[in-house]
Design a protein around this motif. Sequence first.
Motif, PDB file in Angstrom:
ATOM      1  N   ALA A  72      49.505   6.752 -21.187  1.00  0.00           N
ATOM      2  CA  ALA A  72      49.677   6.323 -22.580  1.00  0.00           C
ATOM      3  C   ALA A  72      51.152   6.204 -22.929  1.00  0.00           C
ATOM      4  CB  ALA A  72      48.986   7.314 -23.511  1.00  0.00           C
ATOM      5  N   GLN A  73      51.934   7.198 -22.551  1.00  0.00           N
ATOM      6  CA  GLN A  73      53.357   7.163 -22.854  1.00  0.00           C
ATOM      7  C   GLN A  73      54.030   5.961 -22.188  1.00  0.00           C
ATOM      8  OE1 GLN A  73      56.037  10.176 -21.117  1.00  0.00           O
ATOM      9  NE2 GLN A  73      56.683  10.653 -23.215  1.00  0.00           N
ATOM     10  N   LYS A  74      53.622   5.647 -20.978  1.00  0.00           N
ATOM     11  CA  LYS A  74      54.176   4.515 -20.238  1.00  0.00           C
ATOM     12  C   LYS A  74      53.993   3.214 -21.017  1.00  0.00           C
ATOM     13  CE  LYS A  74      52.913   4.564 -15.987  1.00  0.00           C
ATOM     14  NZ  LYS A  74      52.055   4.376 -14.781  1.00  0.00           N
ATOM     15  N   ARG A  75      52.887   3.099 -21.767  1.00  0.00           N
ATOM     16  CA  ARG A  75      52.569   1.874 -22.506  1.00  0.00           C
ATOM     17  C   ARG A  75      52.880   2.000 -23.997  1.00  0.00           C
ATOM     18  NH1 ARG A  75      49.156   2.966 -18.482  1.00  0.00           N
ATOM     19  NH2 ARG A  75      48.495   1.278 -17.077  1.00  0.00           N
ATOM     20  N   ASP A  76      53.534   3.090 -24.383  1.00  0.00           N
ATOM     21  CA  ASP A  76      53.859   3.344 -25.790  1.00  0.00           C
ATOM     22  C   ASP A  76      52.580   3.366 -26.639  1.00  0.00           C
ATOM     23  OD1 ASP A  76      55.565   3.979 -27.873  1.00  0.00           O
ATOM     24  OD2 ASP A  76      55.910   1.883 -28.420  1.00  0.00           O
ATOM     25  N   MET A  77      51.544   4.001 -26.107  1.00  0.00           N
ATOM     26  CA  MET A  77      50.277   4.141 -26.818  1.00  0.00           C
ATOM     27  C   MET A  77      50.171   5.539 -27.422  1.00  0.00           C
ATOM     28  SD  MET A  77      47.676   2.279 -24.118  1.00  0.00           S
ATOM     29  CE  MET A  77      46.292   2.123 -25.253  1.00  0.00           C
ATOM     30  N   GLN A  78      49.353   5.632 -28.448  1.00  0.00           N
ATOM     31  CA  GLN A  78      49.133   6.907 -29.129  1.00  0.00           C
ATOM     32  C   GLN A  78      47.764   7.462 -28.760  1.00  0.00           C
ATOM     33  OE1 GLN A  78      49.709   5.710 -33.205  1.00  0.00           O
ATOM     34  NE2 GLN A  78      51.915   6.022 -33.105  1.00  0.00           N
ATOM     35  N   VAL A  79      47.660   8.790 -28.750  1.00  0.00           N
ATOM     36  CA  VAL A  79      46.442   9.465 -28.322  1.00  0.00           C
ATOM     37  C   VAL A  79      45.987  10.446 -29.393  1.00  0.00           C
ATOM     38  CG1 VAL A  79      45.416  10.988 -26.582  1.00  0.00           C
ATOM     39  CG2 VAL A  79      47.075   9.240 -25.885  1.00  0.00           C
ATOM     40  N   TRP A  80      44.709  10.383 -29.703  1.00  0.00           N
ATOM     41  CA  TRP A  80      44.031  11.380 -30.535  1.00  0.00           C
ATOM     42  C   TRP A  80      43.045  12.130 -29.641  1.00  0.00           C
ATOM     43  CZ3 TRP A  80      44.961  11.770 -35.919  1.00  0.00           C
ATOM     44  CH2 TRP A  80      45.795  10.782 -36.443  1.00  0.00           C
ATOM     45  N   ILE A  81      42.666  13.350 -30.027  1.00  0.00           N
ATOM     46  CA  ILE A  81      41.830  14.186 -29.170  1.00  0.00           C
ATOM     47  C   ILE A  81      40.672  14.750 -29.993  1.00  0.00           C
ATOM     48  CG2 ILE A  81      41.768  16.237 -27.700  1.00  0.00           C
ATOM     49  CD1 ILE A  81      44.875  15.836 -27.387  1.00  0.00           C
ATOM     50  N   LEU A  82      39.448  14.502 -29.525  1.00  0.00           N
ATOM     51  CA  LEU A  82      38.290  15.121 -30.156  1.00  0.00           C
ATOM     52  C   LEU A  82      38.364  16.640 -29.956  1.00  0.00           C
ATOM     53  CD1 LEU A  82      35.845  13.499 -31.478  1.00  0.00           C
ATOM     54  CD2 LEU A  82      34.505  14.646 -29.732  1.00  0.00           C
ATOM     55  N   ASP A  83      38.016  17.408 -30.992  1.00  0.00           N
ATOM     56  CA  ASP A  83      38.415  18.813 -31.020  1.00  0.00           C
ATOM     57  C   ASP A  83      37.345  19.819 -30.602  1.00  0.00           C
ATOM     58  OD1 ASP A  83      36.703  18.715 -33.188  1.00  0.00           O
ATOM     59  OD2 ASP A  83      38.115  19.616 -34.608  1.00  0.00           O
ATOM     60  N   ILE A 224      50.905  12.139 -28.709  1.00  0.00           N
ATOM     61  CA  ILE A 224      49.737  12.778 -29.340  1.00  0.00           C
ATOM     62  C   ILE A 224      49.896  12.690 -30.853  1.00  0.00           C
ATOM     63  CG2 ILE A 224      48.492  14.935 -29.714  1.00  0.00           C
ATOM     64  CD1 ILE A 224      49.067  15.721 -26.865  1.00  0.00           C
ATOM     65  N   GLN A 225      48.964  11.962 -31.479  1.00  0.00           N
ATOM     66  CA  GLN A 225      49.013  11.760 -32.918  1.00  0.00           C
ATOM     67  C   GLN A 225      48.181  12.772 -33.692  1.00  0.00           C
ATOM     68  OE1 GLN A 225      50.674   9.195 -35.081  1.00  0.00           O
ATOM     69  NE2 GLN A 225      51.926   9.709 -33.307  1.00  0.00           N
ATOM     70  N   GLY A 226      47.186  13.389 -33.041  1.00  0.00           N
ATOM     71  CA  GLY A 226      46.403  14.370 -33.771  1.00  0.00           C
ATOM     72  C   GLY A 226      45.039  14.606 -33.174  1.00  0.00           C
ATOM     73  N   PHE A 227      44.170  15.211 -33.986  1.00  0.00           N
ATOM     74  CA  PHE A 227      42.843  15.647 -33.557  1.00  0.00           C
ATOM     75  C   PHE A 227      41.773  15.049 -34.465  1.00  0.00           C
ATOM     76  CE2 PHE A 227      45.770  18.716 -31.866  1.00  0.00           C
ATOM     77  CZ  PHE A 227      45.256  19.058 -30.628  1.00  0.00           C
ATOM     78  N   PHE A 228      40.566  14.997 -33.913  1.00  0.00           N
ATOM     79  CA  PHE A 228      39.416  14.357 -34.576  1.00  0.00           C
ATOM     80  C   PHE A 228      38.258  15.342 -34.584  1.00  0.00           C
ATOM     81  CE2 PHE A 228      37.264  10.114 -35.316  1.00  0.00           C
ATOM     82  CZ  PHE A 228      35.954  10.577 -35.385  1.00  0.00           C
ATOM     83  N   ILE A 328      41.960  13.973 -38.440  1.00  0.00           N
ATOM     84  CA  ILE A 328      41.022  12.977 -38.940  1.00  0.00           C
ATOM     85  C   ILE A 328      39.598  13.354 -38.501  1.00  0.00           C
ATOM     86  CG2 ILE A 328      42.775  11.179 -38.902  1.00  0.00           C
ATOM     87  CD1 ILE A 328      41.503  10.060 -36.368  1.00  0.00           C
ATOM     88  N   GLY A 329      38.634  12.569 -38.912  1.00  0.00           N
ATOM     89  CA  GLY A 329      37.247  12.785 -38.535  1.00  0.00           C
ATOM     90  C   GLY A 329      36.317  12.434 -39.675  1.00  0.00           C
ATOM     91  N   HIS A 330      35.073  12.856 -39.554  1.00  0.00           N
ATOM     92  CA  HIS A 330      34.101  12.552 -40.607  1.00  0.00           C
ATOM     93  C   HIS A 330      32.943  13.533 -40.531  1.00  0.00           C
ATOM     94  CE1 HIS A 330      30.786  10.739 -38.185  1.00  0.00           C
ATOM     95  NE2 HIS A 330      31.768  10.565 -37.316  1.00  0.00           N
ATOM     96  N   VAL A 331      32.238  13.648 -41.638  1.00  0.00           N
ATOM     97  CA  VAL A 331      30.980  14.390 -41.675  1.00  0.00           C
ATOM     98  C   VAL A 331      29.837  13.389 -41.569  1.00  0.00           C
ATOM     99  CG1 VAL A 331      31.929  16.287 -43.050  1.00  0.00           C
ATOM    100  CG2 VAL A 331      30.933  14.304 -44.214  1.00  0.00           C
TER     101      VAL A 331
END
Length: 860
Positions: A72-83, A224-228, A328-331
């Motif tokens: 991801a870093q190689k392509r300047d992409m952002q990553v979120w992670i399910l928690d 890493i932008q955050g968690f879901f 981020i996320g949702h109910v």
Amino acid sequence: MYSKLNDVLHNREDNFMLPFYWLHGNHYDTIPQEVERIYNSGCRAFCVESRPHNDFVGPGWWKDMDLILQEAQKRDMQVWILDDDHFPTGNAAGHIKNFYPDKRRWDIGERHIDVAGPLKNALLMTNETEKSRLLGVFAYKRTDEAENCDGDQKLDFSSCVNDKFCQITVPEGLWRVFFIYKTRELTEKADHIDMLSEASVRVLIDAVYEPHYAHYKQYFGNTIQGFFSDEPSLGNAWFSGHTVDPGMYERKLGMLGMAYSWRPEVLEMMEKALGYDPMPFIAALWTDLGEKTPAIRYAYMDAVTRLYRQNFTRQIGDWCKDHGVGYIGHVIEDMNAHKRTGCSAGHYFRALDGQTMSGMDIVLHQILPGMSHHLHTTSAKSNLADPEFFDYTLAKMTASLAHIGKDMDGKAMCEVFGAYGWAEDSCDMKWLLDHLLVRGVNHFVPHAFSPKFPDPDCPPHFGANGKDPQYDAFSRLMRYGNQVSHLLYGGTHIADAAILYDAEFEWMNKENSTQFMQVPAKVLYDHNIDFDFLPIDCITADEDARIYGAEAEKGLLKVGQERYKVLIVPYAPLMPQVLTDALAKLEEKGVRILRMGSDCTRENLAEKVCQICTPDIEITGQKKFLRSCHYAEGENDIYMFANENVAENADCLVTLNGVRSQKGVCLDLLNDTYYKVALEDGKMPLQLAPNHSVLFVFGDVDFDNLPQKKNWSKGEKADLTFKIETADADDLKTFRLLKDGVKADALFSITGLDCMPEFSGTVRYSAKFDSAALPKGENIALDLVSAGTASRLYLNGEDLGVRITKPYFYDLSGKIRAGENDLVIEVSNTLANKIRDKFSASMAIDAAGLTEQPLFVTGE
């Protein structure tokens, strides 16, 4: 020129797409390839979905994540992670079960028995166990055959118990005795964290969040932008079997046998709110005890949803903020569950208060094109979807929270496309994406990329290891979504009305006595009157809520940057006093309020609103299911119009009453077209094909240098003869002859029963035409009329792009050479015909290929 418009015209739009990447744990070598596939689709971020992984937060997980983050870093992409290790969030990667069983959730449940008095010193058996501890025993006089009780005729036997029996004495009459337990006997989510407990939720943070920070601190806030969080809930379930289960969406207060979330703080907060000890009346959570019931139920739900907000959402959100990332996320919102205690969290706005985006999901056929006015089948739990909720309420609720949330900065997210099956084609996806965009959603989690193929778990899976005929169309759709979001996000939403969110009304009123907020929502939206939903916490300017409070400003209702001309209150016999007082104060200051039932009805609501204010957008003519929105940024006004009608063109006159410039540009992004537009007193004609959408920008648009609109004729049938070849999904690069010499007026469905019904892949139509035989005109185009379902056209070897929905229209002007021309049209269907997954059984599978005679169209 307006910078965002300039960005879109020069392919510099930001990224708003973060699809799920299902990490299985046994595809390490394909990780670079899969990240590249996501990147090539136009998505510059993704959310790592841990659900399929076999070693979450273990050595295997860290090995996979090391490589993912590098790629991801190689392509300047952002990553979120399910928690969590699987949805719904709350299992804490098994840490509650394995290490902290003392921090499991508690619930409050009841068992009851009816006795006929008089009785003196009679014994009733108790059922106290290590997992179910008796809190009290109360008897109430029965009042009628509906199982209601009289809360004023109560007897307290809480002190008359030992470890096996309760001794009671009751006078004449029928009495219902309630045994109230604090329990951990529930089997559903038994080993989940307690959403109301700070210490229990901290187990999830220590099990998942902290280890990720320890491993990847250097990536936090950049790659890493955050968690879901996925569908966390109160999770209330059955303690005793006195009620027939109506399904998880309907689990709420007033159900005998249901267990509800419990902590000592709940009782303390209830007592503070009520001014008396609520325990002798706590049975009102399950049965009607008379006049105290509404207050007990309101106090309970108010306490529980506040504790959920404080100890779950905000604790995690604050941790993320302190560590430089988002949350981020949702109910589960489905079928009104968002305001209930079963599979959701009791109050949509409070449940997400602490996130950096509002959130929702659309999965399992909950919304289907062409079904906005009909109950319809779905593969979700209820097997039935109510469009008044899904089509008219859900996305608007999500956008509303983004508009008023102090920490959300207008970001509204939707997890979308999942579990529709391979039959969900690019045309369907485009319709769903427009549905969300025009209602104010601007960040998307397409569901999903998977390295496993075929993966039976909730397809479609984009790319499908190179075997997805729809991949190019999906990629075009991702760019389109980024373009539209880039234009709409960041502006101020312009709405005529606000509708009061109705959770508290349901909490405190009798079953079926209140009006759902979707009733006024549908009326307004079908009349092109835009609105937001506002919770009571907003109207009362509750200082504990991280949302903007309502104020009166020159007769308008001001909430943050939003200005509403009228507030609509759905009907409810009872309302919280704090709301009644707040509404009265707003009215005293000139805010216009319409109360459903007394001031207006469903039938005359739109008329009443129009008497109060002139709608921001007025539309006359053929406009059924035409949707619109308006955002303002600086001196610019941005509008979107989407024709959700799947059968009829929109053909109407639009009046933009709030526009500040008469000069603008129309962007037909999926047809790669834009042109200047000049309004006349804010008016313009608008024609849109089914599932067609356009955007307008008025203001700083460099008007004089914009191209003129081309006016196209109806067209003439193309006299073409095609060679038809097919490439199967297993090898999309190799085409084999199917049929030669096929006249354009004899085209047929490739997947018809008389041809290849199990075909999935790409169909190539090759033809030649002479320029001299074309209709005469300054400009010329080819309209494919119908294509199943995504098309790509080559003229003399030049790629003229992908079309994913009507109009399948290609402007050939300036590209036709004198004499003979080579035309190639490639049409791709989905994998549903080949794979026949269970989810696709809930959708119609479109005919494949060109099925109608194309038209040559001339224009000026």
